[in-house]
Design an enzyme around this catalytic site. Structure first.
Site, PDB file in Angstrom:
ATOM      1  N   LYS A   1      22.264   9.551 -32.436  1.00  0.00           N
ATOM      2  CA  LYS A   1      22.028  10.379 -33.568  1.00  0.00           C
ATOM      3  C   LYS A   1      20.504  10.950 -33.493  1.00  0.00           C
ATOM      4  CE  LYS A   1      26.119  10.207 -35.668  1.00  0.00           C
ATOM      5  NZ  LYS A   1      27.233  11.237 -35.760  1.00  0.00           N
TER       6      LYS A   1
ATOM      7  N   LYS B   1      38.781  15.025 -32.413  1.00  0.00           N
ATOM      8  CA  LYS B   1      38.896  13.909 -33.477  1.00  0.00           C
ATOM      9  C   LYS B   1      40.277  14.313 -34.150  1.00  0.00           C
ATOM     10  CE  LYS B   1      34.114  12.636 -34.463  1.00  0.00           C
ATOM     11  NZ  LYS B   1      32.991  12.853 -34.952  1.00  0.00           N
TER      12      LYS B   1
END
Length: 337
Positions: free
Chosen positions: A147, A243
């Site tokens: 991240k 997703k």
């Protein structure tokens, strides 16, 4: 087949290491689970990937529960004979894909036999800790997603000290400005598999059309089949992260995979800090991806789970078996409708 009962449950566990992203910090994962009960007493569970608050997406645990309650009223005790017929009855949930995905997860199990399988391990690092680094050394994922933070370069240099082969992915969560992107592109162009969602405005990518750049992946912008088709047709997109809870469920992901493979676009199947039930289906879909999905082994994020032994790491592969939900671990919440 008739569904004549619906129940809702909550489950919550603390993260082993807090999740830190450009958008939020999380200490625990609260999750909504549904149970569909048929006229013959068979039960099927679905796990919702929405969060308690709308930090990641507009749908929340509360809104998903409300939408599924309304949907159930319209189908309760209705005779339905195929998965395809259920798909038609799910059209009222098209505007709330996380809710649709939760229901599809349960319905899919009524008609398709679940199997055991193995997938490659793709870890996500967000919020460094010595324990997390030790876990990476021990488990040796094939892909590590980092991240974005102000410490990105030092984080990646630390990763490079790991003594096993792996690919690196950067997830910017739409948080970069042009200067930050250029710095990453300059310093890391040869070492990064792809970067997810560098910019909030996708048109910013047009500024780099004539320059060498990191392969670009979309994730947050992959909100529907139509949106994905438009974006990959108009921008230089290398990879799409799919997703299920954002697209509306397992069936929608399978349809989108077929489209992207025909266009030569790389595919990754993504999760969202899931428990064992949802993680099984993310892993199942990730078998069709080009890179390891966001699939982690049992115990990576949480000490406990309501599905046991789901995703056992062996020799660099994660083994999945058909999930069995331990209802005794769940908190029932006004579930009967």
């Amino acid at each position: 087949m008739k569904i004549n009962e619906l129940k809702f449950y909550l489950y919550s566990q603390a993260f082993k290491s807090p999740i830190v992203t450009p958008k939020v910090s999380l200490d625990k994962r609260e999750c909504l689970i549904i149970e569909l009960i048929t006229e013959t007493g068979d039960t099927y569970f679905g796990e919702c990937n929405a969060f308690k608050t709308p930090w990641y997406d507009k749908e929340t645990i509360s809104s998903v529960k409300q939408q599924i309650e309304q949907w159930f009223v319209s189908i309760k005790n209705k005779d339905v004979y195929s998965f395809e017929e259920w798909q038609s009855l799910l059209n009222t949930l098209n505007h709330c894909p996380a809710a649709r995905s939760t229901v599809v997860m349960a319905l899919y199990q009524m008609y398709y036999k679940l199997k055991a399988f193995k997938v490659e391990y793709g870890a996500t690092v967000s919020g460094w800790s010595d324990a997390q680094f030790a876990t990476l050394k021990q488990t040796q994922p094939k892909r590590i997603k980092v991240k974005y933070s102000n410490q990105l370069i030092s984080d990646i240099n630390k990763l490079k000290s790991l003594e096993f082969p792996f690919d690196i992915v950067i997830d910017a969560n739409e948080s970069l400005d042009i200067n930050q992107y250029q710095e990453i592109n300059k310093d890391m162009n040869q070492n990064i598999l792809y970067i997810e969602e560098p910019f909030a405005n996708i048109n910013t990518l047009k500024q780099f059309d004539n320059e060498p750049q990191l392969p670009i992946a979309i994730d947050e912008k992959a909100t529907s089949i139509d949106d994905i088709q438009f974006i990959v047709s108009h921008y230089q997109i290398d990879t799409v992260v799919l997703k299920p809870f954002r697209l509306g469920g397992i069936d929608r992901v399978i349809e989108t995979i077929d489209y992207l493979k025909n266009r030569g676009i790389n595919i990754v199947v993504g999760g969202m800090y899931e428990y064992g039930l949802s993680r099984y289906f993310t892993a199942m879909l990730s078998q069709y991806g080009d890179y390891p999905g966001d699939v982690t082994p049992a115990g990576y994020y949480f000490e406990n789970d309501f599905v046991e032994n789901e995703g056992i790491l062996k020799e660099g592969m994660i083994e999945f078996i058909p999930p069995v939900v331990d209802r005794s671990k769940l908190e029932c919440i006004n579930g009967d409708v």
